[in-house]
Design an enzyme around this catalytic site. Structure first.
Site: not given
Lengths: 405, 394
Positions: B72, B203, B334
């Site tokens: 990121t 990772h 959600c």
């Protein structure tokens, strides 16, 4: 011109509880005990779990006086205490003209050093004991005049001045204050019986729980956890919400977590999708009514508001109520969503409530649930699964999580 | 409970080699790599070796490798770094509509600085809509960012071709690609291609979390084309200040070397696993009736599919699988009340029911065929259970 610490104290004002006649002492006891606990909580946050607050707390003339220096911990504790109309850090001076005038000048000087020169001010005297010859108005003029002489840049303004210089005349030592912080109002937690609040993870239920605290009821906390159908992030979110509720509760309550997903699964396998949300709610109410007495709670608190979702029509609320053996308090029953959001922002629960996390109430439910259920319909559906057995299983599976603020 | 991990697109377990490096530079050779004494220089040497490894891997000079804190951060350094250096004349910036939020949100945030930010539409397979892409490439375009492999569907974008097309239209633009999912799975762009900037992360390739890199394939950008986001002690050629974590960087080096050396065999292994999964689901009569695959041209390590007959079931299905010991990822997030479709699937134009019932299964070289068979059985059980609970027919 610093004052010795023993001349410093904090004055607490309250209005509603002063009206309670015979019960006043009882209310004051609660308020005093709460404030002490909340100050100790702040002291313990410094790293010492055994920290105690040793300051003396006394009551005089409808006020509570805490013998402590003013600091951020005290301010935070008082800002989270229900039952206060306002509070002020004060300076104590001997009750004579010279001391009052000198004290007032020094306090105004300290105020100016902290906040800069105010545009205007007024003196606001109050005589709890009539030991000086002047009336309150005469004292305002006397001390105000001396302040004008000491600070030639100041102007007097009687309506809404930038600075109030408060004088409370008492027999031995009188009080002077320049800052008055508004309190949260309401009643001290513990002045009414405990209730059990059902926290869902949404916006409404934490607000409902905090509003209940504001009316003096300590709230025990429970959550119906949709595991395994919802993830642990939901549980973590509800624990965080419980911590926020506990911020306003001098004795933090743990969160009682009822495993609910498997129970919902059993209901779903046996019943009509249209009624499921109401059936889930009836089961929640039954379980909560069974848990409440064990926790010393006399009723339930929910975040339901009339008509907000399909399960919250008058008919459905009536069907849900019929499963209850204790009163259900719904503090938000007439609130709009906007009002609830504003409250959530006021109490600091908004950011946590809007974190992702699925509500278990909609699991396996129809997208267009029944709006007008009846008790008969619900009972007919409930004959298809072992209600009491499921309640007992749920109660046996409760896990308790710490949620200290 | 021992879990079967089918979420390798989200992260992977750290390999022993990387873990050893992390320990070594945390407790033994723990010096600050900027120190000139022996302990500091040991750390500095490890960073230099890692830098040289990535330089060779990407066919660039060592100074074109910038270590960062994550994929990121690499995306942010590329996108914001390019944009901030062009702040005096903000132009157009493009990203694909299915890019990772680290790219998409970073690009869209540039609107506040006066840039004209646009998302490039994709088709139902998640591939760039070529016609729309050409239309969006106006002369004012300064930066294009398109991921190499989509993190939700595994869809492969031909970034070198897309970069070539872009530069034919607008010669001066900068092309960035997020290769975080692609690195170690397929060949990455190298120096000399039309791609200018590449983000990677440790990772995802069995390295430690907390380290990534931005590879500057076009060395002209080193001069003044890229502005740092983090200022300070001039580490990483001034592009990313802050004391480097030699252990994480050396661990990244070790893990990447291992993963790249096995790329072909890993790919063949993943293809076998994917074939097994498809075969098992067909044998169980779930596919193609109940299961809809979400991308055709995808890396074999990522399998994305939906169960459109069970709208909103992505979350509950993943929980049921977890209960049975299988960890997968959903293609939906959600919200507090209802399942929200993943933006990637939504951008692909999948129906709402498919968006909210998506699952992502991702393999690693550690996944076995037996595990896949067991997963298929658990999936069948979970899907049939959900169908029963919601009263839907499968």
């Amino acid at each position: 011109m610093s004052t010795p610490e023993h001349d410093r104290a904090v004055l607490l004002r309250y209005h509603e509880i002063a009206l309670k006649g015979q019960n006043r002492r009882w209310f004051e006891d609660r308020l005093e005990g709460n404030v002490r606990l909340l100050i100790e909580r702040g002291l313990r946050a410094g790293g010492d779990p055994q920290a105690r607050f040793s300051g003396k707390i006394t009551r005089q003339h409808g006020r509570i006086l805490i013998e402590t220096a003013w600091n951020e911990n005290v301010r935070e504790a008082l800002c989270n205490s229900f039952g206060l109309s306002s509070f002020s850090p004060i300076r104590k001076v001997p009750t004579d003209h010279a001391s009052l005038i000198r004290g007032a000048i020094e306090e105004v000087d300290a105020y100016i050093r902290r906040h800069g020169q105010p545009s205007d001010f007024r003196v606001l005297s109050r005589r709890s004991d009539k030991v000086l010859p002047e009336t309150s108005v005469e004292l305002d003029q006397l001390i105000g005049g001396e302040l004008l002489r000491a600070f030639p840049g100041l102007k007097v303004k009687l309506e809404k001045p930038a600075l109030y210089v408060g004088i409370e005349v008492r027999r031995d030592r009188s009080f002077i204050w320049t800052e008055k912080v508004p309190g949260l109002g309401g009643l001290p937690v513990g002045s009414n019986g405990p209730l059990l609040a059902m926290l869902s993870g949404g916006l409404d239920s934490p607000v409902a729980a905090i509003q209940t605290l504001r009316r003096g009821s300590a709230t025990r906390l429970m959550h119906f956890y949709g595991t395994p159908f919802v993830g642990e992030e939901v549980l973590r979110k509800v624990i965080d919400l419980a911590r926020i509720v506990n911020r306003y509760q001098p004795k933090p309550e743990p969160l009682h977590v009822v495993p609910f997903g498997k129970l919902q699964e059993r209901i779903a396998l046996a019943t009509s999708p249209k009624l499921r949300t109401v059936l889930y709610r009836r089961m929640m109410v039954r379980i909560a009514c069974a848990l409440a007495p064990r926790l010393g709670a006399h009723g339930l608190v929910t975040g339901e508001s009339l008509g907000q979702v399909a399960s919250q029509t008058v008919e459905n609320l009536a069907t849900i109520n019929a499963a209850a053996t204790l009163p259900i308090i719904r503090p938000l029953v007439t609130c709009d969503k906007d009002e609830i959001i504003a409250q959530a922002q006021r109490w600091g629960s908004y950011e946590t409530s809007i974190r992702p996390g699925l509500d278990c109430c909609t699991l396996f439910a129809d997208r267009h649930p029944a709006l007008h259920s009846s008790i008969d319909e619900a009972e007919a559906q409930e004959s298809r699964f072992p209600v009491q057995e499921l309640v007992d299983e749920a109660l046996a599976g409760i896990q308790v999580h710490e949620a200290r603020w | 409970m021992k879990f079967h991990f089918f979420d390798n697109a989200s992260t992977t377990p750290c390999c022993e080699e990387a873990l050893g490096k992390f320990r070594q530079f945390a407790v033994e050779d723990f010096g600050n790599p900027s120190s000139s004494h022996a302990l500091g220089q040991r750390a500095a040497r490890a960073i230099q070796e890692a830098r040289n490894f990535f330089a060779v891997t990407f066919q660039v000079g060592p100074e074109q490798v910038v270590f960062t804190g994550s994929g990121t951060e690499s995306d942010n350094l590329a996108i914001q770094g390019i944009a901030l250096a062009r702040l005096s004349q903000p132009g157009r910036v493009l990203a694909s509509a299915t890019d990772h939020p680290a790219v998409r949100k970073t690009v869209l945030a540039l609107a506040e600085l006066g840039f004209d930010c646009q998302l490039i539409p994709v088709d139902r397979q998640g591939q760039i809509d070529h016609g729309k892409y050409l239309e969006l490439l106006t002369p004012a375009t300064q930066l294009v960012s398109i991921q190499q492999v989509n993190n939700i569907t595994g869809a492969i974008h031909p970034v070198e071709e897309l970069a070539r097309v872009a530069k034919q239209r607008v010669p001066g633009l900068v092309f960035h690609t997020d290769s975080v999912q692609a690195f170690g799975k397929i060949l990455h762009p190298i120096g000399g291609t039309s791609v200018d900037l590449v983000s990677i992360s440790a990772h995802k390739v069995r390295g430690p979390k907390g380290v990534g890199a931005l590879i500057i394939l076009d060395r002209k950008l080193l001069a003044d084309g890229l502005r740092p986001l983090i200022w300070g002690g001039e580490q990483e050629g001034g592009l990313r200040s802050g004391t480097q974590n030699a252990g994480l960087i050396a661990g990244f080096h070790a893990a990447a070397a291992l993963t790249l050396s096995r790329r072909e065999q890993s790919r063949a292994h993943a293809e076998r696993l994917l074939a097994r999964l498809r075969g098992e689901l067909e044998a169980r009569e779930l596919a193609p009736r109940a299961i809809a695959w979400n991308s055709l041209n995808a890396v074999p390590q990522i399998a994305s599919f939906s169960v459109p007959a069970l709208p909103g079931s992505g979350g509950p299905l993943s929980r049921l699988l977890e209960e049975r010991g299988f960890l997968v990822s959903t293609g939906s997030a959600c919200s507090s009340t209802k399942p929200e479709p993943d933006p990637v699937l939504k951008a692909m134009g999948l129906p709402h029911a498919a968006c909210t019932s998506a699952l992502r299964i991702s393999f690693s070289e550690l996944t076995t065929e037996d595990e896949v068979t067991a997963l298929a059985a658990a999936l069948e059980e979970s899907i049939r259970r959900m169908a029963l609970l919601t009263g839907k027919r499968i």
